[in-house]
Design a protein around this motif. Structure first.
Motif, PDB file in Angstrom:
ATOM      1  N   THR A  62       0.148  -3.094   2.661  1.00 53.08           N
ATOM      2  CA  THR A  62      -1.112  -3.291   3.396  1.00 53.08           C
ATOM      3  C   THR A  62      -2.248  -2.455   2.808  1.00 53.08           C
ATOM      4  O   THR A  62      -3.375  -2.914   2.732  1.00 53.08           O
ATOM      5  N   HIS A  63      -1.934  -1.198   2.418  1.00 50.16           N
ATOM      6  CA  HIS A  63      -2.977  -0.368   1.805  1.00 50.16           C
ATOM      7  C   HIS A  63      -2.365   0.824   1.096  1.00 50.16           C
ATOM      8  O   HIS A  63      -1.155   1.026   1.127  1.00 50.16           O
ATOM      9  N   ALA A  64      -3.210   1.637   0.461  1.00 48.56           N
ATOM     10  CA  ALA A  64      -2.732   2.616  -0.519  1.00 48.56           C
ATOM     11  C   ALA A  64      -2.219   3.928   0.079  1.00 48.56           C
ATOM     12  O   ALA A  64      -1.501   4.653  -0.600  1.00 48.56           O
ATOM     13  N   HIS A  65      -2.576   4.258   1.313  1.00 48.86           N
ATOM     14  CA  HIS A  65      -2.175   5.568   1.859  1.00 48.86           C
ATOM     15  C   HIS A  65      -0.674   5.818   1.668  1.00 48.86           C
ATOM     16  O   HIS A  65       0.147   4.917   1.837  1.00 48.86           O
ATOM     17  N   ILE A  66      -0.333   7.088   1.383  1.00 48.02           N
ATOM     18  CA  ILE A  66       1.047   7.457   1.049  1.00 48.02           C
ATOM     19  C   ILE A  66       2.030   7.152   2.184  1.00 48.02           C
ATOM     20  O   ILE A  66       3.191   6.843   1.936  1.00 48.02           O
ATOM     21  N   GLY A 162     -10.584  -3.268   6.982  1.00 42.65           N
ATOM     22  CA  GLY A 162     -11.660  -2.293   7.173  1.00 42.65           C
ATOM     23  C   GLY A 162     -11.268  -0.831   6.958  1.00 42.65           C
ATOM     24  O   GLY A 162     -12.063  -0.059   6.462  1.00 42.65           O
ATOM     25  N   HIS A 163     -10.044  -0.494   7.277  1.00 42.28           N
ATOM     26  CA  HIS A 163      -9.554   0.902   7.340  1.00 42.28           C
ATOM     27  C   HIS A 163      -9.951   1.774   6.133  1.00 42.28           C
ATOM     28  O   HIS A 163     -10.641   2.779   6.301  1.00 42.28           O
ATOM     29  N   ILE A 164      -9.525   1.408   4.929  1.00 43.37           N
ATOM     30  CA  ILE A 164     -10.012   2.044   3.698  1.00 43.37           C
ATOM     31  C   ILE A 164     -10.206   0.924   2.672  1.00 43.37           C
ATOM     32  O   ILE A 164      -9.795  -0.214   2.917  1.00 43.37           O
TER      33      ILE A 164
END
Ligand SMILES: [Zn+2]
Length: 473
Positions: A62-66, A162-164
């Motif tokens: 979904t996104h890049a955060h660890i 939207g988050h990052i």
């Protein structure tokens, strides 16, 4: 049709997000995060997952955060060989984040071996830089708003969350044996009416929603950031002091810079130098700048777009450049990571700022239990930095509103913003209090059947009644 969902991370916690969707013909893992924070959670990274990584066909990121991507190198080490789908911007960010995480893992293991405090004969990194490179080699770009075929009757479609930068919620459509259904995975939901990141796209019509609950029991401050900042910042700059803002390198550092520019251009704050002192923030800002003005980062509220490299922003990549900051005179703003004062270059600045009554320390986000940031919020009179106790003599504020996460009202708004309500919501990726509070609100305020799955619980979908059965451990 056989369809099961297995919650193998992010259950009862905000880290280690891993949800496995299984049909007769396909196994799809949505997110592959690292457990972080308390030791009992971090130890879970060392346990073999309760599914076989070799039998997973695809990973959807979904996104890049660890906490959503950080287990990927380990998954590959354990035998996963399929594609990892992510948006192009997520791929760029995850390259930076996974390489950094691998380097930290190797440094920590190395340090433990030199100091001899590992319980094991030789401390090992969870994964190495070579493991990270192998995982990065499996990434495949997917655009927003287009279906991708995963074979075996499974398709997926990414929408901007939207988050990052690059963040998505993902719709997975399953059709098998003449019946079909769909599951939407929210990933982390962004906020409404924020500069830099657009509002989260409404969810599509779906039978099932897997929803994050990071702030499921919280309300972000209604006081505009500009109001929170103006007085203490003006006073600190008037004293000729330094304002230190610890900030995460991804999204937070860019948002803080943007807001400060806005205040300076409107005359609310005087023009002073803004120093971004974090090699990762420099790299990430470069990526953000390339997407600035593109749909990924469009500001839906018009007229507030500002360049991310304005004239008074200076970037400091090397240690030498960072040290030069100590010799500068006059009022200035320094943005550096880590955001909770747990490590990184910010500690060198903190060492100087903390004891100086002219200076201002402005925290800009959630401060977890056990961090120096939390200690300050709880009124600590001194902090231990690099083996020394430093008295807190500087001014201090805690800003509320830089969060990249929807709060409880925004989560409800997002869930109910689609063309129809989901039939069932699985609330995960939240501490237990946040999750149970959100489950209750979904039920009471929107009439939605919602539950909180536990770690490693599985649920089976009954295609004839189009409903989910009881949990299986
Ligand atoms: Zn996130």
């Amino acid at each position: 049709m056989t369809l099961t969902l297995g919650f193998h991370g992010g259950a009862g916690t905000v880290t280690g997000s891993r949800t496995l969707l299984t049909t007769d013909r396909r196994q799809v893992l949505v997110d592959c995060g690292m457990f972080q924070g308390l030791k009992e959670l971090r130890l879970l990274n060392w346990k073999a997952p309760s599914f076989d990584p070799r039998s997973v066909d695809d990973v959807l990121l979904t996104h890049a955060h660890i906490d959503h991507s950080g287990y990927l190198p380990r998954l590959v080490k354990e035998g996963f060989r399929g594609p990892i789908y992510a948006t192009p911007a997520t791929i760029e960010l995850v390259r930076i984040l996974l390489r950094d995480a691998a380097r930290l893992q190797e440094e920590d293991a190395d340090y433990a071996n030199r100091k001899g405090f590992s319980k094991h004969e030789t401390a090992l990194p969870l994964f190495t830089e070579a493991d990270a490179e192998r995982a990065l080699g499996l990434l495949l770009p997917v655009p927003y708003d287009e279906w991708i075929e995963l074979n075996g009757g499974v398709r997926a479609r990414y929408s901007n969350a939207g988050h990052i930068l690059g963040a998505a919620h993902i719709e997975v459509a399953v059709s098998d044996g003449g019946s079909d259904t769909n599951v939407v995975f929210s990933g982390d939901v962004g906020r409404y009416h924020m500069p830099l990141h657009p509002d989260p796209t409404p969810p599509p019509r779906c039978d099932t929603l897997v929803l994050e609950a990071t702030y499921g029991d919280r309300h972000h401050s209604d006081e505009p950031l500009i109001q929170q900042i103006r007085k203490p910042f003006l006073e600190a700059l008037g004293r000729g002091g330094t304002i230190l803002i610890p900030a995460f390198a991804v999204a937070r550092a860019q948002l803080v810079t943007l807001m400060l520019r806005e205040l300076m251009e409107s005359g609310a704050l005087p023009e002073v130098p803004i120093h971004i002192d974090s090699p990762m923030a420099v790299d990430v800002t470069r990526i953000y700048s390339r997407y600035y003005g593109e749909p990924e980062l469009s500001d839906s509220h018009g007229g507030r777009m500002r360049p991310l490299f304005p004239k008074n922003v200076r970037f400091h990549r090397t240690v030498e450049e960072s040290k030069q900051l100590n010799n500068l005179k006059g009022p200035r703003i320094i943005i550096s990571s880590s955001g909770m004062l747990t490590g990184g270059r910010v500690l060198h600045h903190l060492f100087r700022v903390l004891a100086n009554p002219r200076d201002l320390l402005a925290l800009a986000g959630y401060q977890a239990v056990g961090t120096r940031g939390r200690a300050l919020e709880e009124g600590a009179k001194s902090l231990r930095i690099h083996g020394q106790d430093v008295p807190v003599r500087c001014h201090f504020i805690s800003l509320d509103g830089f969060s990249a996460h929807a709060d409880a009202d925004e989560l409800l708004r997002w869930v109910t913003s689609g063309p129809a309500l989901p039939t069932r919501v699985f609330v995960n990726h939240g501490e237990s209090e946040a999750s149970t509070t959100l489950v209750k609100r979904l039920h009471d305020e929107a009439g939605i059947d919602a539950i909180t799955p536990g770690l490693n619980e599985r649920f089976v979908f009954d295609a004839s009644s189009r409903s989910w059965g009881a949990k299986q451990s």
